[in-house]
Scaffold this active site. Sequence first.
Site, PDB file in Angstrom:
ATOM      1  N   THR A  50      26.645  57.117   1.383  1.00 42.95           N
ATOM      2  CA  THR A  50      25.887  55.903   1.062  1.00 42.95           C
ATOM      3  C   THR A  50      26.529  54.676   1.719  1.00 42.95           C
ATOM      4  O   THR A  50      25.877  53.937   2.464  1.00 42.95           O
ATOM      5  CB  THR A  50      25.860  55.698  -0.476  1.00 42.95           C
ATOM      6  OG1 THR A  50      25.359  56.888  -1.064  1.00 42.95           O
ATOM      7  CG2 THR A  50      24.992  54.519  -0.870  1.00 42.95           C
ATOM      8  N   LYS A  81      37.848  52.305  -5.155  1.00 44.31           N
ATOM      9  CA  LYS A  81      38.454  51.728  -6.380  1.00 44.31           C
ATOM     10  C   LYS A  81      39.347  52.732  -7.105  1.00 44.31           C
ATOM     11  O   LYS A  81      40.388  52.357  -7.642  1.00 44.31           O
ATOM     12  CB  LYS A  81      37.365  51.219  -7.324  1.00 44.31           C
ATOM     13  CG  LYS A  81      36.365  52.270  -7.719  1.00 44.31           C
ATOM     14  CD  LYS A  81      35.018  51.684  -8.066  1.00 44.31           C
ATOM     15  CE  LYS A  81      33.958  52.626  -7.627  1.00 44.31           C
ATOM     16  NZ  LYS A  81      32.694  52.121  -7.321  1.00 44.31           N
ATOM     17  N   ASP A  90      34.808  53.742 -14.750  1.00 45.17           N
ATOM     18  CA  ASP A  90      34.595  53.023 -13.485  1.00 45.17           C
ATOM     19  C   ASP A  90      34.947  51.542 -13.658  1.00 45.17           C
ATOM     20  O   ASP A  90      35.666  50.957 -12.843  1.00 45.17           O
ATOM     21  CB  ASP A  90      33.128  53.209 -13.062  1.00 45.17           C
ATOM     22  CG  ASP A  90      32.763  52.372 -11.862  1.00 45.17           C
ATOM     23  OD1 ASP A  90      33.119  52.748 -10.735  1.00 45.17           O
ATOM     24  OD2 ASP A  90      32.138  51.301 -12.049  1.00 45.17           O
ATOM     25  N   LYS A 105      38.169  48.949 -12.028  1.00 45.98           N
ATOM     26  CA  LYS A 105      37.972  47.619 -11.455  1.00 45.98           C
ATOM     27  C   LYS A 105      38.797  46.578 -12.201  1.00 45.98           C
ATOM     28  O   LYS A 105      39.350  45.662 -11.598  1.00 45.98           O
ATOM     29  CB  LYS A 105      36.486  47.269 -11.467  1.00 45.98           C
ATOM     30  CG  LYS A 105      35.696  48.188 -10.519  1.00 45.98           C
ATOM     31  CD  LYS A 105      34.214  48.132 -10.786  1.00 45.98           C
ATOM     32  CE  LYS A 105      33.456  49.093  -9.900  1.00 45.98           C
ATOM     33  NZ  LYS A 105      32.052  49.248 -10.313  1.00 45.98           N
ATOM     34  N   GLY A 141      25.471  49.904  -4.011  1.00 42.57           N
ATOM     35  CA  GLY A 141      24.339  50.126  -3.113  1.00 42.57           C
ATOM     36  C   GLY A 141      24.788  50.090  -1.658  1.00 42.57           C
ATOM     37  O   GLY A 141      25.841  49.547  -1.323  1.00 42.57           O
TER      38      GLY A 141
HETATM   39  N1  LIG Z   1      27.978  53.921  -3.540  1.00 40.25           N
HETATM   40  C1  LIG Z   1      28.233  52.663  -3.857  1.00 40.25           C
HETATM   41  O1  LIG Z   1      27.333  51.880  -4.153  1.00 40.25           O
HETATM   42  C2  LIG Z   1      29.665  52.176  -3.874  1.00 40.25           C
HETATM   43  C3  LIG Z   1      29.937  50.849  -4.256  1.00 40.25           C
HETATM   44  C4  LIG Z   1      31.255  50.381  -4.204  1.00 40.25           C
HETATM   45  C5  LIG Z   1      32.277  51.248  -3.807  1.00 40.25           C
HETATM   46  N2  LIG Z   1      31.971  52.544  -3.477  1.00 40.25           N
HETATM   47  C6  LIG Z   1      33.069  53.411  -3.052  1.00 40.25           C
HETATM   48  O2  LIG Z   1      32.838  53.789  -1.691  1.00 40.25           O
HETATM   49  C7  LIG Z   1      33.343  55.095  -1.449  1.00 40.25           C
HETATM   50  C8  LIG Z   1      32.230  55.972  -0.863  1.00 40.25           C
HETATM   51  O3  LIG Z   1      31.168  56.072  -1.792  1.00 40.25           O
HETATM   52  P1  LIG Z   1      29.757  56.703  -1.361  1.00 40.25           P
HETATM   53  O4  LIG Z   1      28.839  56.419  -2.494  1.00 40.25           O
HETATM   54  O5  LIG Z   1      29.380  56.284   0.004  1.00 40.25           O
HETATM   55  O6  LIG Z   1      30.124  58.273  -1.367  1.00 40.25           O
HETATM   56  P2  LIG Z   1      29.245  59.461  -0.755  1.00 40.25           P
HETATM   57  O7  LIG Z   1      27.851  59.038  -0.555  1.00 40.25           O
HETATM   58  O8  LIG Z   1      29.542  60.659  -1.590  1.00 40.25           O
HETATM   59  O9  LIG Z   1      29.897  59.687   0.702  1.00 40.25           O
HETATM   60  C9  LIG Z   1      31.169  60.236   0.907  1.00 40.25           C
HETATM   61  C10 LIG Z   1      31.332  60.558   2.384  1.00 40.25           C
HETATM   62  O10 LIG Z   1      32.670  60.961   2.628  1.00 40.25           O
HETATM   63  C11 LIG Z   1      32.676  62.235   3.263  1.00 40.25           C
HETATM   64  N3  LIG Z   1      33.848  62.948   2.738  1.00 40.25           N
HETATM   65  C12 LIG Z   1      34.207  63.072   1.441  1.00 40.25           C
HETATM   66  N4  LIG Z   1      35.342  63.766   1.346  1.00 40.25           N
HETATM   67  C13 LIG Z   1      35.698  64.091   2.608  1.00 40.25           C
HETATM   68  C14 LIG Z   1      36.791  64.808   3.175  1.00 40.25           C
HETATM   69  N5  LIG Z   1      37.743  65.345   2.409  1.00 40.25           N
HETATM   70  N6  LIG Z   1      36.846  64.946   4.511  1.00 40.25           N
HETATM   71  C15 LIG Z   1      35.885  64.412   5.281  1.00 40.25           C
HETATM   72  N7  LIG Z   1      34.822  63.723   4.818  1.00 40.25           N
HETATM   73  C16 LIG Z   1      34.742  63.572   3.499  1.00 40.25           C
HETATM   74  C17 LIG Z   1      31.374  62.901   2.923  1.00 40.25           C
HETATM   75  O11 LIG Z   1      31.042  63.804   3.968  1.00 40.25           O
HETATM   76  P3  LIG Z   1      29.633  64.647   3.959  1.00 40.25           P
HETATM   77  O12 LIG Z   1      28.579  63.610   4.193  1.00 40.25           O
HETATM   78  O13 LIG Z   1      29.763  65.604   5.084  1.00 40.25           O
HETATM   79  O14 LIG Z   1      29.566  65.267   2.596  1.00 40.25           O
HETATM   80  C18 LIG Z   1      30.429  61.680   2.881  1.00 40.25           C
HETATM   81  O15 LIG Z   1      29.993  61.374   4.177  1.00 40.25           O
HETATM   82  C19 LIG Z   1      33.908  55.555  -2.799  1.00 40.25           C
HETATM   83  O16 LIG Z   1      35.279  55.261  -2.837  1.00 40.25           O
HETATM   84  C20 LIG Z   1      33.163  54.715  -3.815  1.00 40.25           C
HETATM   85  O17 LIG Z   1      33.892  54.543  -5.012  1.00 40.25           O
HETATM   86  C21 LIG Z   1      30.695  53.015  -3.494  1.00 40.25           C
END
Ligand SMILES: NC(=O)c1ccc[n+]([C@@H]2O[C@H](COP(=O)([O-])OP(=O)(O)OC[C@H]3O[C@@H](n4cnc5c(N)ncnc54)[C@H](OP(=O)(O)O)[C@@H]3O)[C@@H](O)[C@H]2O)c1
Length: 428
Positions: A16, A107, A203, A207, A304
Site C-alpha cells: 500500500t 511504527k 497500534d 505511536k 492510506g
Molecule cells: N498502510 C498504511 O496506511 C500505513 C500508514 C502508516 C504507516 N504504515 C507503515 O508502512 C509500512 C508498510 O505498510 P503497508 O500497508 O504498505 O504494508 P503492505 O501493503 O503489507 O506491504 C508490505 C510490502 O513489503 C513487502 N515485504 C514484506 N516483508 C518483506 C520481506 N521480508 N522481504 C521483502 N519484501 C517484503 C511485501 O512484498 P509482497 O508485495 O511481495 O508481499 C509488500 O510489498 C508498515 O510499517 C506500516 O506500519 C502503513
Amino acid sequence: MKTQKTIRAALLGCGTVGGGVYKLLDRRKEELADKAGASLEISAVLVHNVNKKREGVDPSLLTDDFERIANDPSIDIVIEVMGGIEPARTMILRSLRAGKNVVTANKDLIAVHGSELLSAARENKVDLLFEAAVAGGIPIIRPLKQCLAGNELSDVVGIVNGTTNYILTKMFEENMDFDAALEKAKELGYAEADPTADIEGLDAGRKVAILASTAFHSPVVFDDVYTEGITKISSSDIKYAKEFDCVIKLLGIARERQEQIEAYVCPMLLPADHPLATVRGSFNAVFVHGDAVDDVMFYGRGAGEFPTASAVVGDVIDVMRNMEYGCTGRIGCGCYRSVPVKQFRDVKNKFFIRMQVINRPGVLAAIAGELGRHKVSISKVVQKVITKGSAELVIVTEDVKEYHMSEALEDLKELEPVQEISSVIRSY
Ligand SMILES: NC(=O)c1ccc[n+]([C@@H]2O[C@H](COP(=O)([O-])OP(=O)(O)OC[C@H]3O[C@@H](n4cnc5c(N)ncnc54)[C@H](OP(=O)(O)O)[C@@H]3O)[C@@H](O)[C@H]2O)c1
C-alpha cells in the site's frame, strides 16, 4: 549547461505505502530537481514476490535480494516500507552502517528499536527520518522536533488510530453497536481481517511511544505504554456520553508532569467542546500544548496509500536537500534526557462508572462511603430506575490514582447492593 545530479534510492516494500511512494515520486519527477537540487531515481524495489504484477511499477526493478541493495554503493537512500520488526531492523541497520540514509514508515520498529537505529544513524552521519510512522499523512514528528523546539512541551494527546475513530464515530452518530461498526470498517478497508492491533489500542500505543520520546527528549518504548482498547464500549455508554455533552474517543496520551512521563492509550469521555472531539470518521489529529505556543492541533489522514506516501516523500526530499548541503544526520535523535515513565497505577484520571444496583434507600450512601474509603471523590451521580427493584447508577469521579480506583472497584463488586459493574471509562 548545468548538469543534473541524480540521487539513487531503493524501496524496501511495494505494498500500500510503497506503491503510493513509487507513484508519487513519479508524479513529482519534474519538480524534484527544483525542490531538492537533484533528480531521484528508484533503482531497486525489494518485495517478497517478484512475480506479482504491480501497477505502474517497472518490473525490471523488482528484486527479492536485499544484498543487491546493501552492496550497491550508488544507492544513497533506502526507503523502508515493508513493516514488521525483522528483517526490517537488520536491513535498516546495514543500510545506515553502509552510509545510506533511511526513510521509514515503520511504527512497530521505531517504537521498540528507535534509539538503536537513531544511534546508528548518528554514528554514520546519515539521516533516519520517520514522519509517516505516526499519524500517516499528518506532519507531527518534524513539528515536534523542529518548529516547536522553542517550547517546553507538556501534553501530546492524539487520536492516532483511524480504524477505532471510525468505529466510535459510527457508534456515536448512527447508534451502531461495536460489532456492526467493526464490520462496516472492514468492508470499507479501514480495518484489517485481524483488527486486534487497532481495536486493542496497540497500534496507537506504538505511536504514543514515538510521540512521547520525541516530545520529551527521553526514550519511551512501546512496553512503557499502558494500552486499553475500545471493545468494551457499549451503546449505553455512548448514550450517557451524549447526556453529559461528551464524546468517547480512543486517546493516546503523552504527558510530562513533575519530572515524570505518563504514556497510555485508552477510550475516554471527552468534552464535546474539546478540539479533538470534532475529529470524525477515519481522520486523526494530534493536540499539543507547549509553554510558549499554547495549544496547537495537527489534523488529517492518518493512513492510506497517498497520505502516508506524502509523509514518506517529504522525508525523502529532506534527505536530498541535506545531501545537497552535506549535512545529513543534522537532526537525529533528540533524546538528551532520561526521564522516568510513571507506572500506570500512579497515573491520575477521572472515571465514569456505570453499575446496576438494588433500588432501595441507603444504597447510594453505601457506595459513596466505599469510594470515599479509597480516596475516590464523586463529582456527578445519575440514577435511573430500570425495574421496580433495580436501578442503573452512573458515577463520575474527581481525579483519582489508578490503583485507588481499581481497589475501590474490587471492593464495590463485593458490596451486597451492587449487582454488576457494567462499565468503567476514564474521563479527560
Ligand atoms: N498502510 C498504511 O496506511 C500505513 C500508514 C502508516 C504507516 N504504515 C507503515 O508502512 C509500512 C508498510 O505498510 P503497508 O500497508 O504498505 O504494508 P503492505 O501493503 O503489507 O506491504 C508490505 C510490502 O513489503 C513487502 N515485504 C514484506 N516483508 C518483506 C520481506 N521480508 N522481504 C521483502 N519484501 C517484503 C511485501 O512484498 P509482497 O508485495 O511481495 O508481499 C509488500 O510489498 C508498515 O510499517 C506500516 O506500519 C502503513
